[in-house]
Design a protein around this motif. Sequence first.
Motif: not given
Length: 116
Positions: A62-69, A74-79, A93-107
């Motif tokens: 993940f790149t969030v701003g100027r930081e990488k991790t 099982g890990d959870i990352v919040v941006g 291998g394949r990456l399976e990830i859930v990207c949760i958007h705190a909004n009723d639609r993706v913007v």
Amino acid sequence: MYEVIRRTEPKPGASRTVLFQGNEHGSGVSFFLVDNDPGQGPGLHVHPYTETWVVRSGEAEFTVGREKTRATAGDIVVGAANIPHKFVNVGTGRLEIVCIHANDRVVQEFLEEANA
């Protein structure tokens, strides 16, 4: 009241990622169910709300701003809102990830092209 949205198999050659837009189903959140091959991931982008990622399998950088991790199953990352971010499948291998958007639609506003 409830609604069940059944999973369907993608057409050959189509993306395996599924988009859920909450406003279409009376929900206050939206999300992507991502299923990416190695090297794949969205380009740098930004949202006016927080995004939370839950890694189900594989390894992502993940790149969030100027930081990488890196995160694995099982890990959870919040941006934070309004901070440019992206992720890429850095595993073998394949990456399976859930990207949760705190909004009723993706913007989102893309700032660069997607990987692979």
